[in-house]
Design a protein around this motif. Sequence first.
Motif, mmCIF file in Angstrom:
data_model
loop_
_atom_site.group_PDB
_atom_site.id
_atom_site.type_symbol
_atom_site.label_atom_id
_atom_site.label_comp_id
_atom_site.label_asym_id
_atom_site.label_seq_id
_atom_site.Cartn_x
_atom_site.Cartn_y
_atom_site.Cartn_z
ATOM 1 N N PHE A 170 -13.035 23.262 17.985
ATOM 2 C CA PHE A 170 -13.117 23.869 19.307
ATOM 3 C C PHE A 170 -13.098 25.389 19.216
ATOM 4 O O PHE A 170 -13.788 26.083 19.971
ATOM 5 C CB PHE A 170 -11.955 23.358 20.169
ATOM 6 N N GLU A 171 -12.328 25.900 18.265
ATOM 7 C CA GLU A 171 -12.129 27.349 18.175
ATOM 8 C C GLU A 171 -13.184 28.060 17.338
ATOM 9 O O GLU A 171 -13.274 29.288 17.373
ATOM 10 C CB GLU A 171 -10.734 27.622 17.588
ATOM 11 N N HIS A 172 -13.987 27.322 16.564
ATOM 12 C CA HIS A 172 -14.991 27.932 15.685
ATOM 13 C C HIS A 172 -16.388 27.433 16.053
ATOM 14 O O HIS A 172 -16.828 26.367 15.596
ATOM 15 C CB HIS A 172 -14.676 27.626 14.219
ATOM 16 N N ASN A 173 -17.050 28.202 16.885
ATOM 17 C CA ASN A 173 -18.355 27.787 17.411
ATOM 18 C C ASN A 173 -19.388 27.569 16.311
ATOM 19 O O ASN A 173 -20.128 26.578 16.315
ATOM 20 C CB ASN A 173 -18.880 28.830 18.398
ATOM 21 N N LYS A 174 -19.450 28.521 15.387
ATOM 22 C CA LYS A 174 -20.485 28.470 14.351
ATOM 23 C C LYS A 174 -20.323 27.232 13.469
ATOM 24 O O LYS A 174 -21.288 26.521 13.184
ATOM 25 C CB LYS A 174 -20.446 29.728 13.508
ATOM 26 N N THR A 175 -19.089 26.959 13.033
ATOM 27 C CA THR A 175 -18.828 25.805 12.170
ATOM 28 C C THR A 175 -19.158 24.509 12.908
ATOM 29 O O THR A 175 -19.797 23.603 12.360
ATOM 30 C CB THR A 175 -17.357 25.781 11.725
ATOM 31 N N ARG A 176 -18.718 24.431 14.164
ATOM 32 C CA ARG A 176 -18.959 23.226 14.966
ATOM 33 C C ARG A 176 -20.457 22.971 15.126
ATOM 34 O O ARG A 176 -20.943 21.859 14.877
ATOM 35 C CB ARG A 176 -18.312 23.385 16.342
ATOM 36 N N THR A 177 -21.183 23.995 15.486
ATOM 37 C CA THR A 177 -22.624 23.834 15.714
ATOM 38 C C THR A 177 -23.363 23.513 14.418
ATOM 39 O O THR A 177 -24.286 22.684 14.398
ATOM 40 C CB THR A 177 -23.195 25.124 16.345
ATOM 41 N N THR A 178 -22.946 24.151 13.322
ATOM 42 C CA THR A 178 -23.592 23.904 12.025
ATOM 43 C C THR A 178 -23.423 22.450 11.589
ATOM 44 O O THR A 178 -24.381 21.787 11.180
ATOM 45 C CB THR A 178 -23.023 24.838 10.948
ATOM 46 N N ILE A 179 -22.193 21.946 11.675
ATOM 47 C CA ILE A 179 -21.930 20.549 11.268
ATOM 48 C C ILE A 179 -22.727 19.583 12.147
ATOM 49 O O ILE A 179 -23.328 18.621 11.661
ATOM 50 C CB ILE A 179 -20.418 20.236 11.348
ATOM 51 N N TYR A 180 -22.724 19.859 13.448
ATOM 52 C CA TYR A 180 -23.423 18.969 14.378
ATOM 53 C C TYR A 180 -24.904 18.868 14.045
ATOM 54 O O TYR A 180 -25.463 17.776 13.919
ATOM 55 C CB TYR A 180 -23.233 19.461 15.816
ATOM 56 N N PHE A 181 -25.548 20.019 13.870
ATOM 57 C CA PHE A 181 -27.003 19.989 13.688
ATOM 58 C C PHE A 181 -27.409 19.593 12.272
ATOM 59 O O PHE A 181 -28.499 19.051 12.070
ATOM 60 C CB PHE A 181 -27.615 21.329 14.099
ATOM 61 N N LEU A 182 -26.554 19.822 11.286
ATOM 62 C CA LEU A 182 -26.840 19.285 9.955
ATOM 63 C C LEU A 182 -26.751 17.758 9.960
ATOM 64 O O LEU A 182 -27.530 17.074 9.295
ATOM 65 C CB LEU A 182 -25.878 19.861 8.921
ATOM 66 N N SER A 183 -25.801 17.229 10.734
ATOM 67 C CA SER A 183 -25.687 15.771 10.877
ATOM 68 C C SER A 183 -26.931 15.204 11.551
ATOM 69 O O SER A 183 -27.475 14.181 11.129
ATOM 70 C CB SER A 183 -24.441 15.415 11.695
ATOM 71 N N CYS A 184 -27.383 15.881 12.593
ATOM 72 C CA CYS A 184 -28.608 15.452 13.283
ATOM 73 C C CYS A 184 -29.808 15.511 12.337
ATOM 74 O O CYS A 184 -30.645 14.599 12.318
ATOM 75 C CB CYS A 184 -28.861 16.334 14.500
ATOM 76 N N ALA A 185 -29.888 16.599 11.557
ATOM 77 C CA ALA A 185 -31.009 16.766 10.628
ATOM 78 C C ALA A 185 -31.009 15.670 9.573
ATOM 79 O O ALA A 185 -32.068 15.127 9.205
ATOM 80 C CB ALA A 185 -30.931 18.139 9.963
#
Length: 908
Positions: A285-300
């Motif tokens: 919740f507190e780290h936007n970049k890490t959260r978004t990176t993990i999410y979109f790498l999972s999607c990829a």
Amino acid sequence: MNFLYTLIIYPLYTIIEVAFTLIDKITHNEGIAVIGVSVAITLLCLPLYAVAEHWQEVEREKQNKMKSGLDRIKKAFSGDERYMMTTTFYKQHHYSPIMGLRSSFGLLIQIPFFLAAYGFLSHLPDLQGESFLFIRDMGSPDALFSIGSFTVNVLPIAMTLINCGSGLIYSKGHGLREKIQIFGMAAIFLVVLYNSPAGLVLYWTFNNIFSLVKNVFYKLKNPLKSFWIFSCIACIPILIFILFVFETKTVYKLVFALAIAVVFSLPILIKGIKSIFHKFLTPLFEHNKTRTTIYFLSCALLFILSGLTIPTSLISSSPVEFAGIGSNPNPLGYVSVTLMQAAGFFIFWPTCVYFLFSKKVQSVLTLIMAFVSISALLNAFVFMLNYGDISATLTFLNAVEFKTTSFISILNIFILALAFVFVTLTISKLQGKIFTYSFGIICFAMVSLAVTSISTIKKEYNSFVASGNLNEVEIEPIFHLSKNKKNVVVFMLDRAESQFIDEMFKESPDFYGTFSGFTFYPNTVSFNGHTFMGAPLVYGGYEYQPLEMNKRSDELLYKKTNEALLLLPRIFTEQGEFKATITDPSWANYSAYADLSITDDYAKIDGYQTIGKYSTAWYKTHNEENSLDNTDALLKHNLFIFSIFRESPVVLREAIYLKGKYWNSNGNLTSYTNVINNLAPLDFLPKLTDFSETSEGSYICMVNELTHSSIYMQAPDYVPSQSVTNYGTSKFNKDEAYHTNMAAFKRLAKWIEYLKVNGVYNNTKIIFVADHGRSTYEDCIEKDNELDDKIAGDRYKGRGHFHPLLMVKDFNAAGDLKTDMTFMTNGDVPSLALQGIIGNPINPFTKKAVPLDTSAIKKDGVVVTSSDVHQAWLYKDLYTFPIKENQWWRVKDSIFKASSWSQENIAN
């Protein structure tokens, strides 16, 4: 437009299709299925509508705050001055006019779902002619009554009234603009849907009913709690009805009960999710970049695995089977379609959903997506399992044990639970680099695997094209029979079944006269259940049985198989006065398509491809160019779902496979590609055959795989048909394999009559033989489940896999079909073919004698193998068949008795 449709609409279309197919399968009522789809889509959209309501409320508050200021500007200024002042005013309030779209967000959400529902329900065959309540035909407008010549469709009117009622409740206290929007859309839906099929309007009517209920609860003080209480109360009578009144399978009742249990336990589930968030997801919740990176790498990762790696891996295992189909002769065309579908499921919609929600929801979505991607990898590669051969439409060709409830499925669930714990704990410690690097490396590896597979596909497809398979050919004679010399014709009918012969002759009594002079050998065994090891001795005799081929461990397997394929042609042309013709040699050079290069060094041996060569001509002859074959549509639908099948837990795979339908709602779609590819050359046999006075006899070996297919055909002529109404009179009439066997014999019967008319039947020896049987129980074989389990484990159901067809007509033989119970094998074919023609035949490759009398070889039985290895191209570099010690079996005397089968321990 096709790309945009696949990217945006296709995922929603698929969700609607799965929901409809599931509910229809459980209830067997199309009307309830349509309503069920409406419920499912409404529940799916509730979070989106909640977000839409939030943004609409934000827009309303913003507009209310700015209203007095905008009114003063409009009153004091005009023209360019008003525009400049308004722009400045918006900047001061951090507002852009484009934000005004937020007030229309709720309507915008409905558009893609409407398009998906319209595309699915407006053309659904299952609704045609089906009634529900007062609706006579859900595939047409309801047309409940008429006023003069004007037909009144009640459902669209009811839908509109409900929509307006819902709009009145929703827009109470809102501005005129929103009210105009709502009632304008209601009017548009009335015009668009007025003459639409009643099934589609029924869906949208219930959507409006659920929207009305939603809007009523939104006006209450605590809408979510009130809605949950209402849902629980409504579920009680539904649960009672399902458990005690509704007639369906127990497992389906349990599914309904589980769904209702989820409704009752929603507060606990939500509390659990909140607990997980506070304990483990705060760092995300507190780290936007890490959260978004993990999410979109999972999607990829899911996108690459589902759309690229799994499809290319599957197609590269046998590229030719997927070539030359429909509008995509190149198999890579199907990969591109699947890639677009995967992009919609794992890139477009996940991106939209992610950025719609708050950081808290994004954190939960990131955890879910990371877990799903890791689960998909584990299921696809660690728990891949072997389900056997698969057709071009991705149906498994043999009986499949999906292991839904087994040790492996329980182990699978346990491993996935550990994976969830691992992902959660890793995320809680904000080890973002672990995911970033690991997922990046895995994505790279998946792409590399796909590139390798694509290279294989391109290479095989280029060879396929170079062999002329995509070209339409003229039908000219390739089989030249002598009117004055002897002819020998061997038909190798792949997987033709001995058990069907008696029933086929009973159903078509004219066969007795047509197949005059034939002797049927029902007590025949094959040496393996697949062409790979079962076919070589059909062509080359006992020197090419698996055990003997393995003894020659210093020679490559494919070269020994090539020897077998050429043994009879060479003996007839070199040791007798014959010319030879062979077609579609089985696994020549271990190639997936007919590699005729094995005949290049022999001037008197001609090689031809017939399978798939005459399909275009057949379609034109039968005026079936566009109406019969659906392989193209089936493959486009099934390939992506097959990826999901591979990525899913073992326990869910049987449900996803759904007996080969992969949740396809159109039950009329059937693939005829393989059937027509093999039926056409048999249909054209008279045109492919000519006769003349010659100085040499003729040896012909034709391979055909129609009998390996399983599909219903229209009796009594057993022709392909989209709507079979006559299944014949045999006790096997509901066995698809019987239909294709019967279709083959109907064509062979016409060819034999053609021989008789042209006076070459008596001087022609004819042999019908199969390389193996089918993996099902046969009534004629003594049942012994324990023995079958030892022979084939849980892969196949019976020793029918080793029970091939063998029928022989000698020169000048006459009379009705005779049955001979002598113990035979399909390895007797070369000896039967040579008897009475070549006195002392010698194998031209090994220089060993080919016995004309094989009784001594079979005196103590024969040794067969139950090995399930059968994809030849994978073993081109091997010298021996990979057969385990416990996969050898001795069979003797009567193949029908269980006591005739005994395990033979032979060391490798």
